[in-house]
Motif scaffolding. Structure first.
Motif, PDB file in Angstrom:
ATOM      1  N   SER A 138      -9.248 -25.301  48.276  1.00 56.11           N
ATOM      2  CA  SER A 138      -8.731 -26.530  48.885  1.00 56.11           C
ATOM      3  C   SER A 138      -9.464 -27.773  48.415  1.00 56.11           C
ATOM      4  CB  SER A 138      -8.827 -26.423  50.416  1.00 56.11           C
ATOM      5  OG  SER A 138     -10.185 -26.422  50.832  1.00 56.11           O
ATOM      6  N   GLU A 139     -10.399 -27.624  47.471  1.00 54.95           N
ATOM      7  CA  GLU A 139     -11.213 -28.763  47.063  1.00 54.95           C
ATOM      8  C   GLU A 139     -11.107 -29.099  45.577  1.00 54.95           C
ATOM      9  OE1 GLU A 139     -15.248 -28.230  48.310  1.00 54.95           O
ATOM     10  OE2 GLU A 139     -14.720 -27.958  50.417  1.00 54.95           O
ATOM     11  N   VAL A 140     -10.282 -28.366  44.822  1.00 52.53           N
ATOM     12  CA  VAL A 140     -10.247 -28.601  43.377  1.00 52.53           C
ATOM     13  C   VAL A 140      -8.827 -28.849  42.866  1.00 52.53           C
ATOM     14  CG1 VAL A 140     -12.279 -27.137  43.035  1.00 52.53           C
ATOM     15  CG2 VAL A 140     -10.009 -26.170  42.715  1.00 52.53           C
ATOM     16  N   LEU A 141      -8.771 -29.622  41.780  1.00 53.89           N
ATOM     17  CA  LEU A 141      -7.527 -29.828  41.039  1.00 53.89           C
ATOM     18  C   LEU A 141      -7.726 -29.203  39.667  1.00 53.89           C
ATOM     19  CD1 LEU A 141      -4.708 -31.114  40.679  1.00 53.89           C
ATOM     20  CD2 LEU A 141      -5.875 -33.212  39.925  1.00 53.89           C
ATOM     21  N   ARG A 142      -6.940 -28.201  39.373  1.00 49.75           N
ATOM     22  CA  ARG A 142      -7.083 -27.503  38.091  1.00 49.75           C
ATOM     23  C   ARG A 142      -6.273 -28.216  37.007  1.00 49.75           C
ATOM     24  NH1 ARG A 142      -8.570 -21.758  39.936  1.00 49.75           N
ATOM     25  NH2 ARG A 142      -8.158 -21.081  37.822  1.00 49.75           N
ATOM     26  N   GLU A 149      -0.865 -38.364  40.571  1.00 50.74           N
ATOM     27  CA  GLU A 149       0.564 -38.700  40.678  1.00 50.74           C
ATOM     28  C   GLU A 149       0.842 -40.089  40.113  1.00 50.74           C
ATOM     29  OE1 GLU A 149       4.133 -38.448  44.015  1.00 50.74           O
ATOM     30  OE2 GLU A 149       2.051 -38.197  44.612  1.00 50.74           O
ATOM     31  N   ILE A 150      -0.051 -41.033  40.394  1.00 47.14           N
ATOM     32  CA  ILE A 150       0.107 -42.388  39.866  1.00 47.14           C
ATOM     33  C   ILE A 150       0.062 -42.395  38.343  1.00 47.14           C
ATOM     34  CG2 ILE A 150      -1.042 -44.643  39.667  1.00 47.14           C
ATOM     35  CD1 ILE A 150      -1.928 -44.267  42.607  1.00 47.14           C
ATOM     36  N   HIS A 151      -0.874 -41.633  37.778  1.00 45.30           N
ATOM     37  CA  HIS A 151      -1.093 -41.651  36.324  1.00 45.30           C
ATOM     38  C   HIS A 151      -0.236 -40.624  35.572  1.00 45.30           C
ATOM     39  CE1 HIS A 151      -4.367 -44.479  36.578  1.00 45.30           C
ATOM     40  NE2 HIS A 151      -5.022 -43.727  37.447  1.00 45.30           N
ATOM     41  N   LEU A 152       0.527 -39.810  36.285  1.00 48.66           N
ATOM     42  CA  LEU A 152       1.259 -38.713  35.642  1.00 48.66           C
ATOM     43  C   LEU A 152       2.161 -39.180  34.487  1.00 48.66           C
ATOM     44  CD1 LEU A 152       1.303 -35.665  36.008  1.00 48.66           C
ATOM     45  CD2 LEU A 152       3.318 -35.929  37.470  1.00 48.66           C
ATOM     46  N   PRO A 153       2.981 -40.228  34.661  1.00 43.67           N
ATOM     47  CA  PRO A 153       3.828 -40.665  33.533  1.00 43.67           C
ATOM     48  C   PRO A 153       3.013 -41.048  32.306  1.00 43.67           C
ATOM     49  CG  PRO A 153       4.578 -41.651  35.596  1.00 43.67           C
ATOM     50  CD  PRO A 153       3.248 -41.012  35.881  1.00 43.67           C
ATOM     51  N   GLU A 154       1.891 -41.720  32.535  1.00 46.97           N
ATOM     52  CA  GLU A 154       1.051 -42.136  31.408  1.00 46.97           C
ATOM     53  C   GLU A 154       0.369 -40.942  30.751  1.00 46.97           C
ATOM     54  OE1 GLU A 154      -2.331 -45.529  30.379  1.00 46.97           O
ATOM     55  OE2 GLU A 154      -1.742 -45.136  32.456  1.00 46.97           O
ATOM     56  N   ILE A 155      -0.056 -39.982  31.569  1.00 43.81           N
ATOM     57  CA  ILE A 155      -0.668 -38.765  31.024  1.00 43.81           C
ATOM     58  C   ILE A 155       0.321 -38.045  30.121  1.00 43.81           C
ATOM     59  CG2 ILE A 155      -1.520 -36.456  31.605  1.00 43.81           C
ATOM     60  CD1 ILE A 155      -2.752 -37.713  34.153  1.00 43.81           C
ATOM     61  N   ALA A 215       4.415 -33.018  31.889  1.00 38.86           N
ATOM     62  CA  ALA A 215       3.236 -33.051  32.757  1.00 38.86           C
ATOM     63  C   ALA A 215       3.715 -33.083  34.200  1.00 38.86           C
ATOM     64  CB  ALA A 215       2.381 -34.277  32.452  1.00 38.86           C
ATOM     65  N   GLU A 216       3.163 -32.228  35.034  1.00 44.72           N
ATOM     66  CA  GLU A 216       3.590 -32.159  36.425  1.00 44.72           C
ATOM     67  C   GLU A 216       2.452 -31.690  37.310  1.00 44.72           C
ATOM     68  OE1 GLU A 216       6.612 -29.124  36.903  1.00 44.72           O
ATOM     69  OE2 GLU A 216       5.724 -27.936  35.269  1.00 44.72           O
ATOM     70  N   LEU A 217       2.569 -32.019  38.588  1.00 48.86           N
ATOM     71  CA  LEU A 217       1.628 -31.530  39.587  1.00 48.86           C
ATOM     72  C   LEU A 217       2.283 -30.359  40.296  1.00 48.86           C
ATOM     73  CD1 LEU A 217       0.298 -34.881  41.082  1.00 48.86           C
ATOM     74  CD2 LEU A 217      -0.997 -33.225  39.724  1.00 48.86           C
ATOM     75  N   VAL A 218       1.586 -29.227  40.323  1.00 51.70           N
ATOM     76  CA  VAL A 218       2.146 -28.022  40.915  1.00 51.70           C
ATOM     77  C   VAL A 218       1.114 -27.366  41.821  1.00 51.70           C
ATOM     78  CG1 VAL A 218       3.669 -27.595  38.939  1.00 51.70           C
ATOM     79  CG2 VAL A 218       1.389 -26.572  38.980  1.00 51.70           C
ATOM     80  N   ASN A 219       1.580 -26.451  42.618  1.00 51.87           N
ATOM     81  CA  ASN A 219       0.694 -25.575  43.378  1.00 51.87           C
ATOM     82  C   ASN A 219       1.020 -24.179  42.897  1.00 51.87           C
ATOM     83  OD1 ASN A 219      -0.062 -23.745  45.810  1.00 51.87           O
ATOM     84  ND2 ASN A 219      -1.087 -25.683  46.205  1.00 51.87           N
ATOM     85  N   MET A 220       0.064 -23.518  42.272  1.00 50.47           N
ATOM     86  CA  MET A 220       0.364 -22.250  41.629  1.00 50.47           C
ATOM     87  C   MET A 220      -0.751 -21.235  41.829  1.00 50.47           C
ATOM     88  SD  MET A 220      -0.230 -23.321  37.618  1.00 50.47           S
ATOM     89  CE  MET A 220      -0.195 -21.616  37.039  1.00 50.47           C
ATOM     90  N   ALA A 224      -2.622 -28.036  40.727  1.00 50.97           N
ATOM     91  CA  ALA A 224      -2.902 -28.078  39.295  1.00 50.97           C
ATOM     92  C   ALA A 224      -2.100 -29.169  38.603  1.00 50.97           C
ATOM     93  CB  ALA A 224      -2.587 -26.722  38.647  1.00 50.97           C
ATOM     94  N   LEU A 225      -2.755 -29.811  37.642  1.00 46.19           N
ATOM     95  CA  LEU A 225      -2.082 -30.697  36.708  1.00 46.19           C
ATOM     96  C   LEU A 225      -1.681 -29.805  35.534  1.00 46.19           C
ATOM     97  CD1 LEU A 225      -1.258 -33.366  35.362  1.00 46.19           C
ATOM     98  CD2 LEU A 225      -3.656 -33.698  34.724  1.00 46.19           C
ATOM     99  N   ARG A 226      -0.387 -29.509  35.454  1.00 49.11           N
ATOM    100  CA  ARG A 226       0.079 -28.569  34.419  1.00 49.11           C
ATOM    101  C   ARG A 226       0.784 -29.337  33.312  1.00 49.11           C
ATOM    102  NH1 ARG A 226       3.578 -23.683  36.433  1.00 49.11           N
ATOM    103  NH2 ARG A 226       5.158 -25.296  36.783  1.00 49.11           N
ATOM    104  N   ILE A 227       0.352 -29.067  32.077  1.00 47.51           N
ATOM    105  CA  ILE A 227       0.951 -29.691  30.906  1.00 47.51           C
ATOM    106  C   ILE A 227       1.544 -28.591  30.041  1.00 47.51           C
ATOM    107  CG2 ILE A 227       0.534 -31.089  28.850  1.00 47.51           C
ATOM    108  CD1 ILE A 227      -1.689 -32.477  30.418  1.00 47.51           C
ATOM    109  N   THR A 228       2.854 -28.680  29.832  1.00 52.76           N
ATOM    110  CA  THR A 228       3.573 -27.657  29.066  1.00 52.76           C
ATOM    111  C   THR A 228       3.992 -28.245  27.729  1.00 52.76           C
ATOM    112  OG1 THR A 228       4.421 -26.717  31.125  1.00 52.76           O
ATOM    113  CG2 THR A 228       5.510 -26.051  29.085  1.00 52.76           C
TER     114      THR A 228
END
Length: 199
Positions: free
Chosen positions: A39-43, A88-94, A113-118, A137-141
């Motif tokens: 509950s404390e990390v963003l992968r 979420e704010i920076h997602l389009p730029e990422i 690039a998307e924010l997911v829970n996986m 997770a910040l997932r980049i495909t």
């Protein structure tokens, strides 16, 4: 003789019961701390187009670029919810920057690039072992996203080469769980099995 045997069986049963109680209590505490870590990390999760040598090399190149590109994007975030809001704010730029980087390497793959829970299985990153479970997770495909993936933790910034140890970012209890020196311990495998069955 029968009395002695019954007494021995009773003693053994009581010892087994006591051991099981202690083991259950110990594992419950470990499971609670593992859940707290989740509950404390963003992968960061990068999926390459395929397992070809070229696509895997591209994944490694993008990994370095994304780590550098996001280094300052989470500055000031002190909680996962704050990091998620900034992501979420920076997602389009990422995504835009990742696409531009892919083009510079001579590829025309689409990038998402998307924010997911996986769900992640138990994973080791240098001296950190992250327990199995569902993570933000910040997932980049890249392209079809069918190759072997790569992951790390962007918040707290454990991906960064100069990142401090987990004790800087987590409570002593959580650090005591995830700092394993790169070893996958039996309790992590038991916890992974437990989460798969019971969620």
């Amino acid at each position: 003789m029968t009395f002695i045997r019954k007494r021995d069986i009773l003693t053994i049963s009581m010892l087994i019961g006591t051991c099981l109680t202690l083991l259950t209590a110990s594992f419950s505490a470990f499971a609670e701390r593992s859940g707290q870590a989740q509950s404390e990390v963003l992968r960061l999760h990068i999926l390459p187009h395929s397992d070809s040598e070229q696509d895997q090399a591209l994944k490694e190149q993008l990994r370095g670029f994304i780590i550098a590109d996001t280094e300052n994007r989470f500055a000031g975030a002190e909680t996962l919810s704050e990091a998620m809001r900034l992501a979420e704010i920076h997602l389009p730029e990422i995504q835009k920057n990742a696409e531009a980087f892919i083009r510079e390497q001579g590829y025309d793959y689409a990038v998402n690039a998307e924010l997911v829970n996986m769900y992640f299985t138990t994973r080791v990153y240098e001296n950190i072992t992250m327990p199995a479970g569902n993570y933000a997770a910040l997932r980049i495909t890249i392209g079809a996203g069918e190759g072997s993936n790569w992951w790390c933790v962007v918040f707290p910034p454990l991906c960064l080469p100069a990142a401090a140890g987990s004790e800087v970012y987590f409570s002593p209890e959580v650090s005591g769980v995830i700092e394993t020196g790169g070893r996958v311990e039996v309790r992590f495998k038991v916890y992974e099995w437990w989460t798969k069955i019971f969620g």
